[in-house]
Design a protein around this motif. Structure first.
Motif, PDB file in Angstrom:
ATOM      1  N   VAL A  97       9.509  73.799 -57.049  1.00 26.52           N
ATOM      2  CA  VAL A  97      10.123  74.836 -57.106  1.00 26.52           C
ATOM      3  C   VAL A  97      11.785  74.689 -57.257  1.00 26.52           C
ATOM      4  CG1 VAL A  97      10.320  77.348 -55.878  1.00 26.52           C
ATOM      5  CG2 VAL A  97       8.452  76.030 -56.449  1.00 26.52           C
ATOM      6  N   SER A 110       7.778  73.285 -53.314  1.00 21.51           N
ATOM      7  CA  SER A 110       6.642  73.225 -54.310  1.00 21.51           C
ATOM      8  C   SER A 110       5.544  74.719 -54.289  1.00 21.51           C
ATOM      9  CB  SER A 110       5.130  72.441 -53.888  1.00 21.51           C
ATOM     10  OG  SER A 110       5.865  71.105 -53.242  1.00 21.51           O
ATOM     11  N   GLY A 111       4.878  74.853 -54.740  1.00 21.44           N
ATOM     12  CA  GLY A 111       3.915  76.397 -54.586  1.00 21.44           C
ATOM     13  C   GLY A 111       2.581  75.989 -55.861  1.00 21.44           C
ATOM     14  N   THR A 114       4.861  80.398 -52.413  1.00 17.13           N
ATOM     15  CA  THR A 114       5.748  78.639 -52.068  1.00 17.13           C
ATOM     16  C   THR A 114       5.954  79.111 -49.957  1.00 17.13           C
ATOM     17  OG1 THR A 114       7.809  76.941 -51.962  1.00 17.13           O
ATOM     18  CG2 THR A 114       8.133  79.873 -52.543  1.00 17.13           C
ATOM     19  N   ASN A 115       6.540  78.388 -49.646  1.00 14.83           N
ATOM     20  CA  ASN A 115       7.267  78.683 -48.491  1.00 14.83           C
ATOM     21  C   ASN A 115       8.646  79.493 -48.415  1.00 14.83           C
ATOM     22  OD1 ASN A 115       6.491  75.436 -46.900  1.00 14.83           O
ATOM     23  ND2 ASN A 115       5.199  77.885 -46.613  1.00 14.83           N
ATOM     24  N   GLY A 125       1.830  68.321 -54.465  1.00 13.51           N
ATOM     25  CA  GLY A 125       3.386  68.936 -54.555  1.00 13.51           C
ATOM     26  C   GLY A 125       3.998  67.673 -55.495  1.00 13.51           C
ATOM     27  N   GLY A 172       4.919  74.285 -49.274  1.00 13.86           N
ATOM     28  CA  GLY A 172       5.020  75.094 -49.847  1.00 13.86           C
ATOM     29  C   GLY A 172       3.753  74.816 -50.930  1.00 13.86           C
ATOM     30  N   GLY A 173       3.334  73.466 -51.088  1.00 11.44           N
ATOM     31  CA  GLY A 173       2.306  73.352 -52.273  1.00 11.44           C
ATOM     32  C   GLY A 173       1.046  74.038 -50.880  1.00 11.44           C
TER      33      GLY A 173
END
Length: 500
Positions: free
Chosen positions: A72, A130-131, A142-143, A206, A248-249
Motif C-alpha cells: 500500500v 501492507s494489506g 490495512t492499518n 508483507g 497492515g499485513g
C-alpha cells in the motif's frame, strides 16, 4: 574329572555366588545407597515425548496466500514547517545565498521570489505499508496508521499491477482501515475462527522497508497482550521477523488462515528484535463488518470510570476475589448510573461472561451495539445482584475537576502521612499534604485530592474520615477503601489500617 576341570568348576561357582550377593545387596541397600531400583517411581518416570512435527517448508502455503497480499502506497500532505517563508527572511534572486538555499535549504524551507511573495505551495510525502484482500470484489484491510492523512492511495499487486484504492472507513481505536479497489476476481484469504495457541506457527507476509512480497515465519509467543496502546488492546505476540512496512499485513497459521493483522513491534533500535504484535482475527472481523456497513465503528457505552480490583482493595471490601472491574465513578447522565450502578460496585459478569478486569469489561461492552440491553452481575457490600443496563453510544469519560479550598488547619493522620482539611470548595475532605514515603504517598495520593468517601460512606469532615478508618479497624479489615477525586478523575485507593 581332572584337577584342572575341578578347579575351573569351583571358580565358576565362586563367581556366581559373588554375583548373586552383589545383586542382593543392590536390591536391599539400593535406597540407602542412592542406587536406582528397577520398579521404583524414579525408574518409571520418562521425559515428555510429543509426536508432532512442523511442515518441512511453507512453500505450499505461501504460493496460495501471497497473491492476496498487497503493498500500500499512500500520498500524504505535509504541513509546512513555517508559514513565514524563509527562516532567514526574504532572499532575493541576486543574493549570493539564493542558489545555495534553493538547492540545500532545510526541509520545509520555502523560498521567496524576487517580489518577496511566498507561494506556500503544499508539500507531500509518501508512506508505505501492507494489506490483504478479504473478498473477491476488491475489499482489503490495512492499518489506520498506514492511511492516516492520506490524499491518494495505490495498491501494488503481487504481479506488479498498480490500482487506485478508495478508503471505505477507519477505526483509530483498533488501528484498522478498510479500502476497496475496482474490479473482481481478486485472490483473497479467510480469517481463522479459532484463537491461535502459543507455540503454533505464525507466517507474516508483507512489505518490509518497501520490499514487497516478503515472507517470514516464527511462532505465536503469547496471546492477550496489553501494550498500552488503548482500551481495546488484546494483541497476539509473535516472533516472526516484522519490520517497518509490514504494518497492515497479515499473519497466517499453517492452514493459510489469517490469525491477525501486524500493527506494532517492540524495538529499542527500530528494527526487528523478535517481538511483534498483531490484532486478532476476531477483532478484525468485527471492525471490518462495521466499516463495510457504515464506514465507521459504533460501540456500546456503559458510562463508568473503572479500575482493577487489587488485593488490598479486596481486603478493604472484605472479599476474596481480585477479578472484575471496580466502578470508581458512574458518569453523570450515563447508562450505568441511570440503571443504578454505584461507585464501589464490582462488575463481575456481563450477560454471563466473566470480567477478569477493566480491559476485559471494555472489550465486552464494545462488542455490543448502542441501544442493546445487558445484564451486569454486580458485587455490592459482599453480595451479588443483577442490574440491567441499556447501553448508549461510546463517549469519553470527562475528568472531574476539583476546586482547591483556601488554607485551613489540617488534621494529621499519623502512620498514613496525610494532612486533611475541610473542603470549602465542595463535598468531601481536602488533602492538604502527603508525606514522602508514607502509605498515602505509595498509593498515589497528592495534595489537592479530595476524599469523598471512606469505607463506602460519604465524608464531609475530618472526623468522618477518622470514623471510617476506625470502623474498618473494628471490623478486622486489613485495609480501608477510600474514594478520591482529582484532576485525573475518580478512583479508589486502599489504605492499610494496620499503619493507621
Amino acid at each position: 574329572m581332572t584337577n584342572n576341570d575341578q578347579n575351573n568348576s569351583r571358580a565358576r561357582r565362586f563367581r556366581n555366588a559373588l554375583l548373586a550377593s552383589a545383586l542382593t545387596l543392590g536390591i536391599v541397600g539400593g535406597t540407602g545407597a542412592g542406587l536406582v531400583i528397577g520398579d521404583s517411581p524414579a525408574a518409571r518416570a520418562e521425559p515428555v515425548r510429543v509426536e508432532a512435527a512442523g511442515p518441512a517448508d511453507f512453500t505450499s502455503i505461501v504460493e496460495k496466500v501471497k497473491p492476496a497480499v498487497v503493498s500500500v502506497r499512500v500520498k500524504t500532505e505535509i504541513s509546512p514547517v513555517s508559514d513565514q517563508g524563509s527562516p532567514f527572511g526574504d532572499i532575493p534572486e541576486d543574493s549570493p545565498f539564493y542558489e545555495f538555499f534553493k538547492r540545500f535549504g532545510p526541509p520545509g524551507f520555502e523560498f521567496r521570489g524576487p517580489n518577496g511573495q511566498n507561494p506556500h505551495s503544499p508539500r507531500f510525502g509518501m508512506s508505505q505499508g501492507s494489506g490483504f484482500f478479504i473478498s473477491e470484489d476488491g475489499y482489503f484491510v490495512t492499518n489506520n496508521h498506514v492511511v492516516d492523512h492520506g490524499k491518494e492511495m495505490v495498491v501494488v499487486m503481487d504481479d506488479g499491477r498498480e490500482l487506485d484504492a478508495k478508503l471505505i472507513g477507519t477505526d483509530e481505536k483498533t488501528d484498522l482501515a478498510l479500502l476497496k479497489v475496482e474490479g473482481s476476481g481478486f485472490t483473497y484469504v479467510n480469517f481463522a475462527q479459532e484463537e491461535p495457541k502459543v507455540g503454533q506457527w505464525a507466517i507474516a507476509v508483507g512489505n518490509p522497508f518497501g520490499l514487497g512480497g516478503s515472507v517470514t515465519a516464527g511462532i505465536v509467543s503469547a496471546n492477550g497482550r496489553d501494550i498500552g496502546n488503548g482500551p481495546y488492546d488484546d494483541f497476539i505476540q509473535i516472533d516472526a521477523p516484522v519490520n517497518r512496512g509490514n504494518s497492515g499485513g497479515p499473519t497466517f497459521n499453517a492452514k493459510g488462515e489469517v490469525i491477525g493483522v501486524n500493527t506494532a513491534i517492540f524495538s529499542p533500535s527500530g528494527g526487528n528484535v523478535g517481538i511483534a504484535f498483531a490484532i486478532p482475527a476476531s477483532t478484525v472481523q468485527q471492525v471490518v463488518a462495521d466499516l463495510k456497513q457504515d464506514g465507521k465503528v459504533t460501540r456500546g457505552w456503559l458510562g463508568v470510570q473503572i479500575q482493577p480490583v487489587t488485593k488490598d482493595i479486596a481486603d478493604s471490601l472484605g472479599i476474596d476475589q481480585t477479578t472484575g472491574a471496580l466502578v470508581a465513578d458512574p458518569q453523570d447522565n450515563g447508562p450505568a448510573k441511570a440503571a443504578g450502578v454505584q461507585a464501589g460496585d464490582i462488575i463481575a459478569k456481563v450477560d454471563g461472561k466473566d470480567v477478569k478486569g477493566p480491559r476485559e469489561l471494555a472489550q465486552i461492552i464494545a462488542g455490543y451495539d448502542p441501544g442493546a440491553t445487558v445484564t451486569l452481575d454486580v458485587v455490592r457490600n459482599g453480595s451479588t445482584q443483577q442490574i440491567e443496563v441499556k447501553l448508549g453510544n461510546l463517549a469519553q469519560v470527562a475528568s472531574t475537576g476539583t476546586d482547591q479550598a483556601p488554607d485551613a488547619q489540617p488534621g494529621s493522620f499519623e502512620g498514613y502521612g496525610l494532612a486533611l482539611a475541610p473542603n470549602d470548595g465542595g463535598d468531601g475532605v481536602l488533602v492538604t499534604g502527603v508525606d514522602d514515603g508514607s502509605a498515602a504517598s505509595e498509593k498515589g495520593l497528592q495534595a489537592g485530592d479530595v476524599i469523598v468517601a471512606v469505607g463506602g460512606q460519604k465524608v464531609s469532615s475530618v472526623s468522618d474520615v477518622k470514623s471510617g478508618i476506625a470502623s474498618a479497624q473494628k471490623n478486622g479489615r486489613k485495609a480501608v477503601l477510600v474514594q478520591v477525586q482529582s484532576e485525573r478523575g475518580t478512583r479508589f485507593v486502599a489504605l492499610p489500617v494496620e499503619k493507621g
